[in-house]
Design an enzyme around this catalytic site. Sequence first.
Site, PDB file in Angstrom:
ATOM      1  N   TYR A   1       0.110   6.640  -4.078  1.00 52.31           N
ATOM      2  CA  TYR A   1       1.307   7.413  -3.733  1.00 52.31           C
ATOM      3  C   TYR A   1       2.560   6.462  -3.493  1.00 52.31           C
ATOM      4  O   TYR A   1       2.139   5.170  -3.395  1.00 52.31           O
ATOM      5  CB  TYR A   1       1.359   8.122  -2.366  1.00 52.31           C
ATOM      6  CG  TYR A   1       0.695   7.422  -1.295  1.00 52.31           C
ATOM      7  CD1 TYR A   1       1.434   6.742  -0.446  1.00 52.31           C
ATOM      8  CD2 TYR A   1      -0.507   7.801  -0.547  1.00 52.31           C
ATOM      9  CE1 TYR A   1       0.950   6.033   0.804  1.00 52.31           C
ATOM     10  CE2 TYR A   1      -1.051   7.237   0.456  1.00 52.31           C
ATOM     11  CZ  TYR A   1      -0.391   6.232   1.209  1.00 52.31           C
ATOM     12  OH  TYR A   1      -0.771   5.543   2.204  1.00 52.31           O
ATOM     13  N   CYS A   2       3.665   6.646  -4.094  1.00 53.22           N
ATOM     14  CA  CYS A   2       4.825   5.801  -3.836  1.00 53.22           C
ATOM     15  C   CYS A   2       4.569   4.288  -4.633  1.00 53.22           C
ATOM     16  O   CYS A   2       4.534   3.441  -4.189  1.00 53.22           O
ATOM     17  CB  CYS A   2       5.302   5.481  -2.387  1.00 53.22           C
ATOM     18  SG  CYS A   2       6.973   4.777  -2.509  1.00 53.22           S
TER      19      CYS A   2
END
Length: 276
Positions: A147-148
Amino acid sequence: MHAPSILSQSQWRVIDQTTLGPSFEAKQSFAIDDALCDSVGQGHSSPVARTWVHHDTVILGIQDTRLPHLQNGLNYLEEQKCHYIVRNSGGLAVPLDEGVLNISLIFPEAENGISINTGYEAMTDFIKKMLVPYHLNIEAREIATSYCPGSYDLSVNGRKFAGISQRRLRHGVAVQVYLCIDGTGAGRARLIKDFYERALQGEQTKFAYPHIVPENMVSLAEITGEDLDVSKVMALFYMTLRELGQITPSQLNLEEVQSLSNYYDRMVKRNEKVFG
């Protein structure tokens, strides 16, 4: 300019907000970093190292607010008893909880400037120094299935445990890192994966949201096999910072508290605009 030269400062102000508990909410954190950026950038404060923890919160990026079925994703986060906010800097969704330590290093952008890469490299060096006792082979490169994802994701054997971002404001530079200390990296990743699945519902979008493989996220406790928590890593944080300059425990001063209220209002308005 080599990164360690911006880490070595005659004076570091330390603002430790790791134990404020569940009532400390994330909009405050981003406003505090802005107030400190302003103060450090204007020369009213020495560089600041701020540490902070938020409970059961998902920090969304601006791109996340453009998801085609955002409300479905938000409903899911609410079902999981998660708070959510949209931050004022780039990046994508990141889950925070009591097992995630956030560190902000806030520098003045000196006359010759601090390049984006210098900021990222300084934080990378700081985390590597901090974790020397664990003899980890830490790499800084994008883990696309996290994620990110970003080019300064910190990983061991291809599994990410930290991500770095930057915020620049009024001649101040805040370099921020989230470190997954304990709990399961895959559990946090699954939360964000499920959020995206509900908010995208298979639709093609111009912006490419990450295809998250939960097993590629990990906590430091999982990597090291040690019984780690935020307070143990905070001890390493203090030891590392002491090697880089004199440290002074601190709180926001009156001027910073006054500018904080403006920056906090901006965060509130930004979130009202997105979430009604």
